[in-house]
Design an enzyme around this catalytic site. Sequence first.
Site, short mmCIF file in Angstrom:
data_model
loop_
_atom_site.label_atom_id
_atom_site.label_comp_id
_atom_site.label_asym_id
_atom_site.label_seq_id
_atom_site.Cartn_x
_atom_site.Cartn_y
_atom_site.Cartn_z
N TRP A 123 -2.90 -2.67 -1.55
CA TRP A 123 -2.57 -4.08 -1.78
C TRP A 123 -3.32 -4.82 -0.68
CZ3 TRP A 123 -0.30 -8.16 0.87
CH2 TRP A 123 0.13 -9.23 0.08
N HIS A 157 17.13 -36.50 -8.43
CA HIS A 157 16.48 -36.93 -7.20
C HIS A 157 14.99 -36.59 -7.18
CE1 HIS A 157 20.34 -38.05 -5.51
NE2 HIS A 157 20.81 -36.94 -6.06
N GLU A 165 7.20 -14.61 -11.44
CA GLU A 165 6.51 -13.42 -10.95
C GLU A 165 6.01 -12.49 -12.04
OE1 GLU A 165 8.88 -11.02 -8.26
OE2 GLU A 165 10.68 -11.43 -9.39
N GLU A 168 16.97 -17.66 -9.03
CA GLU A 168 16.58 -16.29 -9.37
C GLU A 168 15.92 -16.23 -10.75
OE1 GLU A 168 16.12 -13.70 -7.81
OE2 GLU A 168 16.27 -12.04 -9.22
N LYS A 206 12.10 -14.94 -11.41
CA LYS A 206 11.77 -13.85 -12.33
C LYS A 206 10.68 -14.29 -13.29
CE LYS A 206 13.09 -11.20 -10.63
NZ LYS A 206 13.94 -11.02 -9.50
N CYS A 222 0.85 -1.19 0.00
CA CYS A 222 0.00 0.00 0.00
C CYS A 222 0.89 1.24 0.00
CB CYS A 222 -0.93 0.10 1.20
SG CYS A 222 -2.06 -1.27 1.37
N LYS A 255 6.00 -4.20 -4.44
CA LYS A 255 7.45 -4.07 -4.40
C LYS A 255 8.01 -4.22 -3.00
CE LYS A 255 11.44 -2.91 -6.19
NZ LYS A 255 12.06 -4.05 -6.88
N ASN A 269 -1.18 2.13 5.74
CA ASN A 269 -0.36 1.04 5.19
C ASN A 269 0.14 0.23 6.39
OD1 ASN A 269 3.11 1.11 4.11
ND2 ASN A 269 1.67 -0.55 3.98
N GLY A 270 -0.20 -1.06 6.41
CA GLY A 270 0.22 -1.90 7.54
C GLY A 270 -0.93 -2.80 7.94
N ARG A 273 3.73 -0.29 -4.91
CA ARG A 273 3.50 -0.84 -3.57
C ARG A 273 2.16 -1.56 -3.45
NH1 ARG A 273 6.90 1.48 0.15
NH2 ARG A 273 5.49 0.89 1.81
C1 F6R Z 1 11.58 -10.50 -6.50
C2 F6R Z 1 11.55 -9.50 -5.46
C3 F6R Z 1 11.28 -9.93 -4.07
C4 F6R Z 1 12.18 -9.14 -3.10
C5 F6R Z 1 11.81 -9.46 -1.65
C6 F6R Z 1 12.73 -8.76 -0.66
O1 F6R Z 1 11.83 -9.95 -7.74
O2 F6R Z 1 11.72 -8.34 -5.72
O3 F6R Z 1 11.46 -11.29 -3.91
O4 F6R Z 1 13.51 -9.46 -3.34
O5 F6R Z 1 10.49 -9.07 -1.41
O6 F6R Z 1 12.67 -7.39 -0.82
P1 F6R Z 1 13.79 -6.44 -0.25
O7 F6R Z 1 15.06 -6.75 -0.96
O8 F6R Z 1 13.29 -5.06 -0.52
O9 F6R Z 1 13.90 -6.73 1.22
#
Ligand code: F6R
Length: 612
Positions: free
Chosen positions: A74, A506, A490, A483, A487, A2, A607, A100-101, A27
Amino acid sequence: MCGIVGYIGKDDGTEICLKGLKRLEYRGYDSAGMAVVDNQEIKSIKVKGRVAALEEKQKNNPLKGSLVIAHTRWATHGVPSEENAHPHFDCHKQFAIVHNGIIENYASLKRWLEEKGHKFTSQTDTEVIPHLIEDYYEGDLVATVQKVLSLVEGTYGLAIISAKEPDKMVAARCGSPLILGICDNGDYIVASDPTAVVEYTRKVVYLNDREVVVLNHGSYQIFTLDNKEVERETSEIAWDLAQIEKGGFPHFMLKEIFNQPDTVSNAMRGRIILSENRVKLGGLIDYLDSLAKSERIVFVACGTSWHAGLIAEYLFENLASLPTEVEYASEFRYKGSIVNTDTPYFVISQSGETADTLESLRKVKSAGGKVFGIVNVVGSTIARETDAGIYLHAGPEIGVASTKAFTSQVTVLSLLALYLAKARGKMSDEDMQARLNSVLALPKIIEKILKNADSIKNIAERYIKYNNFLYLGRGYNFPVALEGALKLKEISYIHAEGYPAAEMKHGPIALIDQNMPVVVVATDTEDIIYQKVMSNIEEVRARGGNIIAIATEGNEDIKNFATEVIYVPKTAGFISPIVNVIPLQLLSYYMAAARGCDIDKPRNLAKSVTVE
Ligand code: F6R
């Protein structure tokens, strides 16, 4: 999650707030709303959907006011809908709040308020706050907010306006970020992060937990919840508007992928003293000796940052012979992990606001341990609460899928590993010189891969019909496989699994057929594990699977085994994750683009995960 924005000033602040919401949309983006105090009355608009829909509604029936709060959501409690969109109000619409929270004890508070006759109109946790304010209000908004916030448990970054005190905004934070932007003309903007204010001012105040800021026209004061006034210095935002605009790219994610020659340069700038054959890490200067003497290091992080931590485990153990553990913050904070006060803990976080990472940090600190940060966002809560740390200097990362922050994290962690290797007597001068030179070569290598983006796009477009992918890598590149898979999941909503290549036998091998493409990181031809990865490729081929190989330039042989080959320049194994992840970022970006996905705002994601 949010985003909130609030404005108090001389002019109509609705446009500033709408623009702010757009910048904060990363957010959360399932519903949005705005409220103003106009003629001693609270007026509001809300929509289910994006800020663009709110803007449309505002065009048709404009709100105007010099006291404005706004929100992009969110969902946590209650589905995305107009009723659950913020702002929320009391029974008589005298108080409005954006939040937000999560208010954890909302259920008992709601029951109590309902018994007293309060009528709720949403399923949100937030709505208890305006009703509590209504219940306790005796003519002093600030005192009432302080009282109410001492009753709620959970996290909040919030802003409140009232028709009863139309010249005032009260904002507060606990566990969710909130900053105050101070404009030269005496206007104030509160927001979840600086991106919403940088267009108007670079002068900001970072609020701490359990602080309340009271904004009047032309002045502000900060108080604790028990009403002690707090003096706080202002800070300067270190970047400018251009960094939070797309700059001609169709998506922030693509811009951020293409930024990486610069961001990786920034992560190493001033930190490699080649003439003295050493690494310099100013932010950790007071702790480097004790770090070098430690017997164990623990990294704690979430998501992509956790993947960077996993790479650090290989770096620290291989280069510095320093036993290293990597923990998911969400597990670490609740498990009975014994905090060893002799062990340095590192938290890794792009945003510096991730709730689980922050609580892990606090867990270590309250047990008397030392915590260091590898953080991107300057002035973020994690950056402020750690004992010391290293900033990434990657600039704002807006795309929800993390790209440039990851390569900066791994760059910084590689430098730290080299520092410790030298300090612990585990690396010859010659070896150090060669490795520093390979780190310095990274920006040019990344540039070269990016020049090849079109051929990666072509491959991506050929694979969009597949619904499952396997990603394999070994050693330093096992976390790269994780990773790459993350990517793809998501942003393109394609199911993908990352695995250490040799683990395929395995279990996952049972899934392999012509419908399950396998992406294999097969660089490091001189490493003993290269031949083993090639055997894994053979195993996939024998079962009819398509292979997309990431291979080193000049390796013609691999074409005989892989269906597709993406070449990357040769580089030293310890920094190969920084190189190899770039084609995987591009692959997922182009697949998502070809599938028509909303790349910068993938469904269900936000994010900055400021709730647990
Ligand atoms: C994936 C992504 C998330 C963040 C995770 C931690 O692309 O962005 O998995 O890496 O939410 O976020 P930070 O690094 O901001 O603590």
